[in-house]
Motif scaffolding. Structure first.
Motif, mmCIF file in Angstrom:
data_model
loop_
_atom_site.group_PDB
_atom_site.id
_atom_site.type_symbol
_atom_site.label_atom_id
_atom_site.label_comp_id
_atom_site.label_asym_id
_atom_site.label_seq_id
_atom_site.Cartn_x
_atom_site.Cartn_y
_atom_site.Cartn_z
ATOM 1 N N SER A 11 2.997 14.974 -4.504
ATOM 2 C CA SER A 11 4.189 14.934 -5.356
ATOM 3 C C SER A 11 3.903 15.461 -6.752
ATOM 4 O O SER A 11 4.825 15.616 -7.559
ATOM 5 C CB SER A 11 4.720 13.495 -5.434
ATOM 6 N N GLU A 69 1.799 13.934 -8.912
ATOM 7 C CA GLU A 69 1.294 12.865 -9.778
ATOM 8 C C GLU A 69 -0.231 12.836 -9.707
ATOM 9 O O GLU A 69 -0.820 12.920 -8.630
ATOM 10 C CB GLU A 69 1.868 11.522 -9.340
ATOM 11 N N ASN A 97 1.157 6.396 -4.581
ATOM 12 C CA ASN A 97 2.379 6.636 -3.831
ATOM 13 C C ASN A 97 2.061 6.790 -2.349
ATOM 14 O O ASN A 97 1.014 7.314 -1.976
ATOM 15 C CB ASN A 97 3.075 7.903 -4.332
ATOM 16 N N LYS A 98 2.998 6.371 -1.502
ATOM 17 C CA LYS A 98 2.781 6.453 -0.062
ATOM 18 C C LYS A 98 3.133 7.851 0.439
ATOM 19 O O LYS A 98 4.063 8.060 1.226
ATOM 20 C CB LYS A 98 3.615 5.392 0.663
ATOM 21 N N VAL A 99 2.365 8.819 -0.047
ATOM 22 C CA VAL A 99 2.471 10.213 0.381
ATOM 23 C C VAL A 99 1.052 10.755 0.503
ATOM 24 O O VAL A 99 0.091 10.124 0.062
ATOM 25 C CB VAL A 99 3.295 11.064 -0.614
ATOM 26 N N SER A 125 10.180 3.712 6.524
ATOM 27 C CA SER A 125 10.086 3.140 5.177
ATOM 28 C C SER A 125 10.050 4.248 4.129
ATOM 29 O O SER A 125 9.537 5.342 4.361
ATOM 30 C CB SER A 125 8.831 2.272 5.059
ATOM 31 N N ARG A 126 10.581 3.932 2.951
ATOM 32 C CA ARG A 126 10.617 4.898 1.850
ATOM 33 C C ARG A 126 10.305 4.192 0.533
ATOM 34 O O ARG A 126 10.587 3.029 0.360
ATOM 35 C CB ARG A 126 11.996 5.557 1.751
ATOM 36 N N GLY A 127 9.728 4.964 -0.377
ATOM 37 C CA GLY A 127 9.496 4.450 -1.725
ATOM 38 C C GLY A 127 8.430 3.378 -1.822
ATOM 39 O O GLY A 127 8.378 2.655 -2.824
ATOM 40 N N GLU A 128 7.574 3.255 -0.815
ATOM 41 C CA GLU A 128 6.520 2.245 -0.874
ATOM 42 C C GLU A 128 5.254 2.807 -1.512
ATOM 43 O O GLU A 128 5.142 4.008 -1.750
ATOM 44 C CB GLU A 128 6.213 1.722 0.541
ATOM 45 N N THR A 129 4.322 1.913 -1.783
ATOM 46 C CA THR A 129 3.040 2.331 -2.346
ATOM 47 C C THR A 129 1.925 2.017 -1.356
ATOM 48 O O THR A 129 2.094 1.230 -0.427
ATOM 49 C CB THR A 129 2.755 1.622 -3.681
#
Length: 386
Positions: free
Chosen positions: A93, A95, A212-214, A64-68
């Protein structure tokens, strides 16, 4: 037609014996009763397993990408007033969100844990009497008050009409407020006095974050955080002679929605601070999880594991802001949990195996008992005649 029935009769794999040749025994009756009870017990056990759901767990690569990431929390600080407690979040990132207030609720609590006040915003500003413009002159009747930001203005039109706005302007500049009594707005609002009035109180802070999911962290710091020369500080460093007890209890911490079977290892965890000041750190590994129930409803959530570490204040070295920090990282592996019922054909197969197996074993036991007793009786009769 009779020929067809005759052929079917020849295919009978269960030839019948005339009842005149039956021999019923007491041992056979006992074995039949025991076998029937065993069949009933195993039948109800198998039925219970059939009616309950079975869980299948798989591990797959998380693409998955771009998720929160949704974080729900509820933390109680029994020795830190709400007025100096703030929530910050940042990720790799770049933020960052400082002094988060959206969807955040604070409860002032006394030393016994009783709620004094529920607070959603910072310390409010009282009504301004006889306001002054930045240049020091009195306002005319129709003029609008515009307080000074004390050098932190981004433009000439910027106004700071409350202590909170001055603090925010300082934070954006990367400045720390060394003495709030020198700020007119803070002095007028009694900012320092209100902090002193809350001494001995605690604070419960709860709410949710959408990040963000990072990899990143969120933390409960003392005072309003700001950045200076790429270093994370907070304005309470000006009062670093004060001693703060960061004892806390995590009532709830979850990364995502609840689903059946999930275990959040930090729920109900309490830590008591024995020495003043310092940083308490939680290092969390978040594992994405997809749960699907028997009706096909899917819940996208997360599980996590955690380790803990306390970092005390070190004299003579740079002191990081005191508080409680949660550092989280994402696992590249996703867990899929699927609930399903046992297929009916499997249930039927198990029943046939139970009934057939028990009858077969019972028949073998009965045969041994019957022929054993018969042989024993024959030997006894031979012994009599001899």
């Amino acid at each position: 037609m009779d020929r067809v029935f005759g052929k079917l009769r020849n295919l009978d794999a269960y030839p019948k014996i005339n009842e005149d040749f039956y021999s019923r025994t007491l041992s056979g009756g006992v074995i039949t009763v025991v076998s029937s009870i065993a069949i009933l017990l195993l039948f109800f056990s198998e039925l219970r397993l059939y009616l309950h759901t079975v869980t299948e767990t798989k591990l797959v690569v998380d693409t998955s990408r771009g998720e929160t990431l949704h974080i729900n929390f509820d933390v109680t600080f029994p020795s830190i007033p709400c007025s100096i407690l703030s929530l910050d979040a940042m990720d790799i990132s770049g933020e960052q969100h400082l002094d988060i207030r959206h969807d955040i609720f604070k409860k002032r609590i006394d030393s016994h844990g009783n709620v004094i006040e529920v607070r959603q915003e910072g310390i409010g500003a009282p009504k301004i009497e006889k306001p002054l413009q930045r240049h020091g002159g009195r306002l005319e009747k129709d003029e609008k008050y515009c307080g000074s930001c004390f050098g932190a203005e981004m433009s000439d039109d910027d106004c700071c009409n409350s202590c909170e706005e001055v603090r925010e302007a300082y934070r954006k500049k990367g400045w720390g407020m060394t003495n709030p009594d020198l700020i007119d707005q803070c002095k007028r609002e009694g900012f320092v006095q209100k902090i002193k009035d809350e001494e001995g109180e605690g604070c419960n802070i709860h709410g949710s974050l959408e990040v963000n999911k990072v990899a990143g962290n969120f933390h409960f710091a003392l005072g309003k955080s700001f950045h200076q020369s790429n270093v994370h500080l907070n304005e309470l460093l000006a009062f670093q002679n004060d001693m703060y007890n960061i004892s806390h209890k995590i009532n709830k911490l979850a990364f995502g929605d609840y689903f059946p079977g999930v275990v959040n290892p930090l729920d109900g965890v309490q830590w008591v601070h024995e020495t003043p000041n310092g940083m308490y750190q939680y290092f969390i590994k978040v594992v994405p999880t997809i749960y699907t129930n028997v009706r096909g409803r899917t819940i996208q959530s997360n599980q996590f594991s955690v380790t803990e570490h306390f970092k005390g204040s070190e004299i003579g070295r740079f002191q990081s802001p005191h508080g409680v920090y949660f550092f989280y990282d994402l696992s590249p592996i996703k867990v899929t949990v699927t609930e399903a019922h046992t297929p009916f054909l499997h249930f039927l197969t198990h029943l046939c195996a139970i009934i057939g197996g028990i009858f077969t074993v019972a028949g073998i036991v009965d045969s041994f008992v019957y022929h054993g007793r018969k042989a024993l009786k024959k030997k006894m009769e031979i012994g009599k005649f001899s």
